[in-house]
Design a protein around this motif. Structure first.
Motif, PDB file in Angstrom:
ATOM      1  N   ILE A  73      30.964  34.820 -12.716  1.00 43.07           N
ATOM      2  CA  ILE A  73      30.031  33.654 -12.629  1.00 43.07           C
ATOM      3  C   ILE A  73      28.621  34.407 -12.053  1.00 43.07           C
ATOM      4  O   ILE A  73      28.564  35.283 -11.209  1.00 43.07           O
ATOM      5  CB  ILE A  73      30.291  32.652 -11.622  1.00 43.07           C
ATOM      6  N   VAL A  74      27.524  34.103 -12.825  1.00 44.61           N
ATOM      7  CA  VAL A  74      26.074  34.695 -12.202  1.00 44.61           C
ATOM      8  C   VAL A  74      25.261  33.554 -11.983  1.00 44.61           C
ATOM      9  O   VAL A  74      25.236  32.582 -12.774  1.00 44.61           O
ATOM     10  CB  VAL A  74      25.686  35.554 -13.371  1.00 44.61           C
ATOM     11  N   LEU A  75      24.931  33.552 -10.744  1.00 42.89           N
ATOM     12  CA  LEU A  75      23.862  32.356 -10.425  1.00 42.89           C
ATOM     13  C   LEU A  75      22.509  32.862 -10.205  1.00 42.89           C
ATOM     14  O   LEU A  75      22.105  34.229  -9.749  1.00 42.89           O
ATOM     15  CB  LEU A  75      24.423  31.946  -8.867  1.00 42.89           C
ATOM     16  N   ASN A  76      21.426  31.941 -10.420  1.00 42.22           N
ATOM     17  CA  ASN A  76      20.144  32.369 -10.082  1.00 42.22           C
ATOM     18  C   ASN A  76      19.609  31.274  -9.224  1.00 42.22           C
ATOM     19  O   ASN A  76      20.221  30.264  -9.316  1.00 42.22           O
ATOM     20  CB  ASN A  76      19.446  32.246 -11.544  1.00 42.22           C
ATOM     21  N   GLY A  77      18.571  31.733  -8.592  1.00 46.27           N
ATOM     22  CA  GLY A  77      17.779  30.635  -7.480  1.00 46.27           C
ATOM     23  C   GLY A  77      17.245  31.570  -6.463  1.00 46.27           C
ATOM     24  O   GLY A  77      17.163  32.598  -6.558  1.00 46.27           O
ATOM     25  N   THR A  78      17.033  30.827  -5.548  1.00 46.71           N
ATOM     26  CA  THR A  78      16.533  31.259  -4.231  1.00 46.71           C
ATOM     27  C   THR A  78      17.611  30.960  -3.224  1.00 46.71           C
ATOM     28  O   THR A  78      17.933  29.907  -2.968  1.00 46.71           O
ATOM     29  CB  THR A  78      14.997  30.893  -3.785  1.00 46.71           C
ATOM     30  N   PHE A  79      18.214  32.290  -2.924  1.00 46.38           N
ATOM     31  CA  PHE A  79      19.367  32.044  -1.981  1.00 46.38           C
ATOM     32  C   PHE A  79      19.147  32.305  -0.696  1.00 46.38           C
ATOM     33  O   PHE A  79      18.308  32.875  -0.107  1.00 46.38           O
ATOM     34  CB  PHE A  79      20.395  33.167  -2.295  1.00 46.38           C
ATOM     35  N   LYS A  80      19.727  31.211   0.350  1.00 48.23           N
ATOM     36  CA  LYS A  80      19.724  31.317   1.791  1.00 48.23           C
ATOM     37  C   LYS A  80      20.928  31.932   2.508  1.00 48.23           C
ATOM     38  O   LYS A  80      20.687  32.083   3.348  1.00 48.23           O
ATOM     39  CB  LYS A  80      19.029  29.882   2.157  1.00 48.23           C
ATOM     40  N   GLY A  81      21.881  31.634   1.664  1.00 54.42           N
ATOM     41  CA  GLY A  81      23.122  31.935   2.424  1.00 54.42           C
ATOM     42  C   GLY A  81      24.347  32.204   1.392  1.00 54.42           C
ATOM     43  O   GLY A  81      24.371  31.382   0.513  1.00 54.42           O
ATOM     44  N   ILE A  82      25.310  32.770   1.741  1.00 56.03           N
ATOM     45  CA  ILE A  82      26.629  32.906   1.071  1.00 56.03           C
ATOM     46  C   ILE A  82      27.600  33.009   2.183  1.00 56.03           C
ATOM     47  O   ILE A  82      27.596  33.856   3.002  1.00 56.03           O
ATOM     48  CB  ILE A  82      26.683  33.914   0.068  1.00 56.03           C
ATOM     49  N   ARG A  83      28.789  32.110   2.249  1.00 57.72           N
ATOM     50  CA  ARG A  83      29.793  32.227   3.099  1.00 57.72           C
ATOM     51  C   ARG A  83      31.048  31.624   2.592  1.00 57.72           C
ATOM     52  O   ARG A  83      30.973  30.711   1.789  1.00 57.72           O
ATOM     53  CB  ARG A  83      29.257  31.517   4.354  1.00 57.72           C
ATOM     54  N   TYR A  84      32.108  32.008   3.424  1.00 55.72           N
ATOM     55  CA  TYR A  84      33.450  31.521   3.179  1.00 55.72           C
ATOM     56  C   TYR A  84      33.541  30.461   4.096  1.00 55.72           C
ATOM     57  O   TYR A  84      33.121  30.677   5.246  1.00 55.72           O
ATOM     58  CB  TYR A  84      34.466  32.460   3.424  1.00 55.72           C
ATOM     59  N   VAL A  85      33.932  29.340   3.689  1.00 57.75           N
ATOM     60  CA  VAL A  85      34.241  28.053   4.422  1.00 57.75           C
ATOM     61  C   VAL A  85      35.714  27.505   4.005  1.00 57.75           C
ATOM     62  O   VAL A  85      36.298  27.811   3.280  1.00 57.75           O
ATOM     63  CB  VAL A  85      33.404  27.049   3.811  1.00 57.75           C
ATOM     64  N   GLU A  86      36.193  26.747   5.272  1.00 55.58           N
ATOM     65  CA  GLU A  86      37.537  26.191   5.198  1.00 55.58           C
ATOM     66  C   GLU A  86      37.394  25.078   4.532  1.00 55.58           C
ATOM     67  O   GLU A  86      36.773  24.177   4.571  1.00 55.58           O
ATOM     68  CB  GLU A  86      37.786  26.036   6.711  1.00 55.58           C
TER      69      GLU A  86
END
Length: 89
Positions: A73-86
């Motif tokens: 998957i390829v995402l576009n936009g303005t990113f503020k964060g990426i994280r693993y969540v429970e």
């Protein structure tokens, strides 16, 4: 010989031979995720998807899917964060 030793002996990248997600961030405007397991939540400010190591969450602004296949998957936009969540469900 176990799987990890074979992968190492053949000099194959671990993410190519397993289902571990491979996340490539290009600046603040494109993220490519390989080995995803499907989208769980989608909005223009958050995208969540399943992976073999749990739920992965991308937060930002004007988020959209540029490309999607069964593995990538390829995402576009303005990113503020990426994280693993429970995943609590």
């Amino acid at each position: 010989m176990d799987k990890n030793k074979v992968i190492e002996a053949l000099n194959i990248p671990k993410e190519a031979a397993t289902s571990i997600p491979n996340i490539i961030i290009k600046g603040q405007e494109e993220i490519m995720i390989e080995n995803h397991k499907g989208i769980k939540y989608l909005s223009d400010t958050r995208i969540e998807f399943n992976s073999s190591v749990g739920l992965i969450r991308v937060d930002g602004k004007d988020l959209e899917i540029k490309y999607i296949s069964s593995l990538t998957i390829v995402l576009n936009g303005t990113f503020k964060g990426i994280r693993y969540v429970e995943d609590k469900e």
